[in-house]
Design a protein around this motif. Structure first.
Motif, PDB file in Angstrom:
ATOM      1  N   ASN A  43       0.811  -1.217   0.000  1.00 53.47           N
ATOM      2  CA  ASN A  43       0.000   0.000   0.000  1.00 53.47           C
ATOM      3  C   ASN A  43       0.844   1.267   0.000  1.00 53.47           C
ATOM      4  O   ASN A  43       0.298   2.365  -0.145  1.00 53.47           O
ATOM      5  N   TRP A  45       2.370   2.697   2.411  1.00 54.57           N
ATOM      6  CA  TRP A  45       2.147   3.537   3.577  1.00 54.57           C
ATOM      7  C   TRP A  45       3.460   3.920   4.241  1.00 54.57           C
ATOM      8  O   TRP A  45       4.402   3.127   4.289  1.00 54.57           O
ATOM      9  N   GLY A  49       1.664   6.495   8.771  1.00 56.06           N
ATOM     10  CA  GLY A  49       0.369   6.143   8.206  1.00 56.06           C
ATOM     11  C   GLY A  49      -0.041   4.722   8.565  1.00 56.06           C
ATOM     12  O   GLY A  49      -1.205   4.461   8.892  1.00 56.06           O
ATOM     13  N   ALA A  50       0.903   3.804   8.503  1.00 56.04           N
ATOM     14  CA  ALA A  50       0.621   2.416   8.874  1.00 56.04           C
ATOM     15  C   ALA A  50       0.272   2.316  10.351  1.00 56.04           C
ATOM     16  O   ALA A  50      -0.643   1.578  10.730  1.00 56.04           O
ATOM     17  N   LYS A  52      -1.145   4.519  12.233  1.00 57.20           N
ATOM     18  CA  LYS A  52      -2.505   5.007  12.447  1.00 57.20           C
ATOM     19  C   LYS A  52      -3.517   3.941  12.055  1.00 57.20           C
ATOM     20  O   LYS A  52      -4.480   3.684  12.778  1.00 57.20           O
ATOM     21  N   ARG A  53      -3.310   3.310  10.905  1.00 57.37           N
ATOM     22  CA  ARG A  53      -4.232   2.273  10.444  1.00 57.37           C
ATOM     23  C   ARG A  53      -4.203   1.035  11.346  1.00 57.37           C
ATOM     24  O   ARG A  53      -5.217   0.367  11.514  1.00 57.37           O
ATOM     25  N   CYS A  54      -3.031   0.733  11.881  1.00 57.92           N
ATOM     26  CA  CYS A  54      -2.868  -0.457  12.725  1.00 57.92           C
ATOM     27  C   CYS A  54      -3.197  -0.196  14.191  1.00 57.92           C
ATOM     28  O   CYS A  54      -3.190  -1.116  15.008  1.00 57.92           O
ATOM     29  N   ARG A  55      -3.437   1.075  14.510  1.00 55.19           N
ATOM     30  CA  ARG A  55      -3.755   1.494  15.881  1.00 55.19           C
ATOM     31  C   ARG A  55      -2.622   1.191  16.863  1.00 55.19           C
ATOM     32  O   ARG A  55      -2.845   0.728  17.986  1.00 55.19           O
ATOM     33  N   LEU A  84      -6.265  -3.892  10.373  1.00 54.85           N
ATOM     34  CA  LEU A  84      -6.102  -3.704   8.927  1.00 54.85           C
ATOM     35  C   LEU A  84      -7.232  -4.367   8.141  1.00 54.85           C
ATOM     36  O   LEU A  84      -7.183  -4.435   6.907  1.00 54.85           O
TER      37      LEU A  84
END
Length: 96
Positions: A43, A45, A49-50, A52-55, A84
């Protein structure tokens, strides 16, 4: 001088683990880390950014991308995969 004994292992995890159970756990964590790292790279990222998406935090993603397996439990990796939008499935095969 003593001669060193050559040992043959089925895989790297058997060579570095102290038990078959630990080797299985290391292998599963490695597989999860590889899959998650692949998703991040595919992606394009950034680590931020990763994260944030992965928390998780960016340093946590850095550890994951660098393969620092000792810093992750199976639970933590399943949580990241779930964040994800991935479902983790486990199959049991004969050890031989």
């Amino acid at each position: 001088m003593s001669k060193a004994k050559n040992q043959v292992f089925a895989n790297v995890w058997d060579a570095i683990a102290e038990s078959p159970e630990e080797a299985a756990n290391l292998e599963l964590r490695f597989q999860l880390m590889e899959e998650i790292s692949g998703i991040i790279r595919q992606n394009g990222w950034t680590q931020a950014g990763a994260a944030k998406r992965c928390r998780v935090t960016q340093p946590r993603i850095n550890d994951l991308l660098r393969g620092r397996i000792a810093r992750f439990s199976v639970d933590a990796l399943v949580n990241i995969a779930s964040a994800l939008g991935r479902r983790v499935r486990v199959s049991l095969d004969d050890a031989a």
